[in-house]
Enzyme design. Structure first.
Site, PDB file in Angstrom:
ATOM      1  N   CYS A 148     -32.908  -9.776 -28.583  1.00  0.00           N
ATOM      2  CA  CYS A 148     -33.950 -10.642 -29.141  1.00  0.00           C
ATOM      3  C   CYS A 148     -33.938 -12.042 -28.534  1.00  0.00           C
ATOM      4  CB  CYS A 148     -33.776 -10.744 -30.644  1.00  0.00           C
ATOM      5  SG  CYS A 148     -32.189 -11.455 -31.114  1.00  0.00           S
ATOM      6  N   HIS A 323     -30.963 -13.566 -35.486  1.00  0.00           N
ATOM      7  CA  HIS A 323     -32.124 -13.024 -34.800  1.00  0.00           C
ATOM      8  C   HIS A 323     -32.945 -14.182 -34.224  1.00  0.00           C
ATOM      9  CE1 HIS A 323     -35.037 -10.067 -33.721  1.00  0.00           C
ATOM     10  NE2 HIS A 323     -35.941 -10.396 -34.618  1.00  0.00           N
ATOM     11  N   ASN A 343     -42.409 -11.129 -33.356  1.00  0.00           N
ATOM     12  CA  ASN A 343     -41.127 -10.439 -33.274  1.00  0.00           C
ATOM     13  C   ASN A 343     -41.094  -9.577 -32.003  1.00  0.00           C
ATOM     14  OD1 ASN A 343     -38.593  -9.553 -34.021  1.00  0.00           O
ATOM     15  ND2 ASN A 343     -39.219  -8.798 -36.035  1.00  0.00           N
TER      16      ASN A 343
END
Ligand SMILES: *[C@@H]1O[C@H](CO)[C@@H](O)[C@H](O)[C@H]1NC(C)=O
Ligand SMILES: *[C@@H]1O[C@H](CO)[C@@H](O)[C@H](O)[C@H]1NC(C)=O
Ligand SMILES: *[C@@H]1O[C@H](CO)[C@@H](O)[C@H](O)[C@H]1NC(C)=O
Ligand SMILES: *[C@@H]1O[C@H](CO)[C@@H](O)[C@H](O)[C@H]1NC(C)=O
Length: 376
Positions: A148, A323, A343
């Protein structure tokens, strides 16, 4: 591990005590679960190697399904959860494979932080969204690894490149290059970029500065988290004591040393600096409008089954960042202000690959690690 158990305790506490008694009965018969699981497998193209694995995944699916029903009852008016592609993963697996080891937000030297003029903060509109200006590339999917941080970094650079070129040349840039080649570390603060095991956007900006450029996605494509993944060796500079044991098995042909070709970097694209933004969320909104989409990080433990609505899980330690994502806009629904966040879990996850999260209360630490690259 520790974080996981605390989370379980907090979550059970939340279910039992804070919200009174749940009214629904969540007993599900095995035959009902089998039908649900079969449909879920078809939708998600799953294929388990053995009957044992199938049974085990079905048990997890059932537990998750019940958990989702309960969360939907608790958070009914605010947000909803669904049995998405992560429904056959335990919370612990999700944490270990998809998220990163949770760490407190790094604090940067004062000179890193951008000053945003008060006039802009005082005249914030109700809504703002970089997507309407076509400054954001399509939603990506990191697959089953903890990359990520590289997506967050590269997507910030993609938007900066677009804005720097008079709102043209929106290009998918190479996330894999950052995953494979960035071994940046700061041993003093114990932060490091660790490929599929996690990293920090601010360090990745430093890598891009040192490297002198980045290839586009076509030249150096993402492959790390895919179904038949590539097996790159750890990046040069990979630090075992900060990142954990290196990947046990890898191919040189899949690695940075074979794939990186500086002659194919996007011409003219150079990261020359990076900046941080203070935690005040009006400052962040003003920075978003003036600078462009921003790299942010958060505690995403409760994001696993997010479907839609304004994410605000109430119990979410803002110091446990695990994240990294991209802030692209903000708005207000009823009386609730929210952020719009891109995302990297594919378009089928959440609201078309995006989620909204409550704005102004430091929810899940979303305001604690806001950074952006500066291009030449
Ligand atoms: C930027 O785009 C606008 C509108 O398309 C155009 O009028 C202007 O000349 C462009 N500027 C540069 C520096 O390319
Ligand atoms: C950029 O990536 C997205 C998602 O992977 C893809 O759908 C799109 O076609 C790509 N765009 C270009 C110009 O390559
Ligand atoms: C790796 O990190 C450790 C712990 O912070 C540090 O002492 C060591 O010097 C680093 N190793 C390398 C090769 O940079
Ligand atoms: C990607 O980079 C290559 C090599 O520089 C170039 O030929 C190609 O047109 C670029 N593709 C996109 C979609 O920008």
């Amino acid at each position: 591990m520790k974080g996981y158990f605390i989370q379980i305790i907090c979550f059970s506490f939340l279910l039992c005590s804070c919200f009174g008694t749940l009214t629904q009965n969540y007993e599900l018969s095995d035959s009902y679960v089998r039908v649900l699981f079969r449909k879920w497998i078809d939708r998600n193209n799953r294929d388990y190697p053995s009957i044992e694995e199938y049974q085990y995944r079905m048990t997890i699916f059932k537990e998750n399904y019940i958990k989702i029903l309960k969360m939907n009852e608790i958070f009914e008016e605010d947000m909803s959860f669904e049995a998405n592609k992560f429904a056959d993963m335990t919370e612990e697996e999700f944490q270990q494979k998809i998220l990163m080891k949770s760490q407190p937000p790094p604090v940067h030297p004062k000179s890193r932080y951008i000053r945003i003029p008060d006039e802009i903060k005082q005249q914030l509109p109700d809504e703002f969204d970089w997507r309407t200006q076509k400054a954001v590339t399509p939603v990506k999917d990191q697959g089953s690894v903890g990359t990520c941080w590289a997506f967050s970094t590269v997507q910030n650079v993609e938007s900066q490149w677009f804005l720097r070129n008079n709102n043209s040349m929106l290009t998918n840039l190479s996330v894999e290059q950052v995953v494979d080649c960035d071994g940046m570390q700061n041993p003093v603060t114990s932060q490091a970029d660790c490929g599929v095991y996690g990293g920090w956007p601010f360090l990745a900006f430093q890598y891009l500065i040192a490297q002198g450029g980045i290839a586009n996605e076509t030249v150096y494509s993402y492959c790390s988290g895919l179904k038949t993944p590539c097996e790159p060796c750890n990046a040069p500079g990979y630090n075992d004591s900060l990142c954990g044991p290196p990947i046990p098995f890898c191919y040189i042909k899949d690695s940075c040393e074979s794939k990186l070709d500086v002659t194919k970097f996007v011409p003219g694209l150079k990261v020359v600096d990076w900046k941080a933004i203070e935690e005040d969320e009006e400052t962040i909104a003003a920075a978003l409008m003036t600078i462009g989409p921003l790299s942010v990080a958060l505690n995403a433990e409760m994001l696993q089954f997010y479907h839609k609505g304004i994410f605000d899980p109430r119990l979410c330690n803002p110091k446990n960042l695990d994240h990294a994502v991209l802030l692209v806009g903000f708005g207000i629904e009823g009386k609730k202000p929210y952020w719009i966040v891109k995302n990297s879990w594919g378009v089928k996850w959440g609201e078309g690959g995006y989620f909204r999260i409550l704005r102004g209360k430091g929810v899940c630490g979303i305001n604690t690690q806001v950074t952006s690259a500066v291009l030449e």
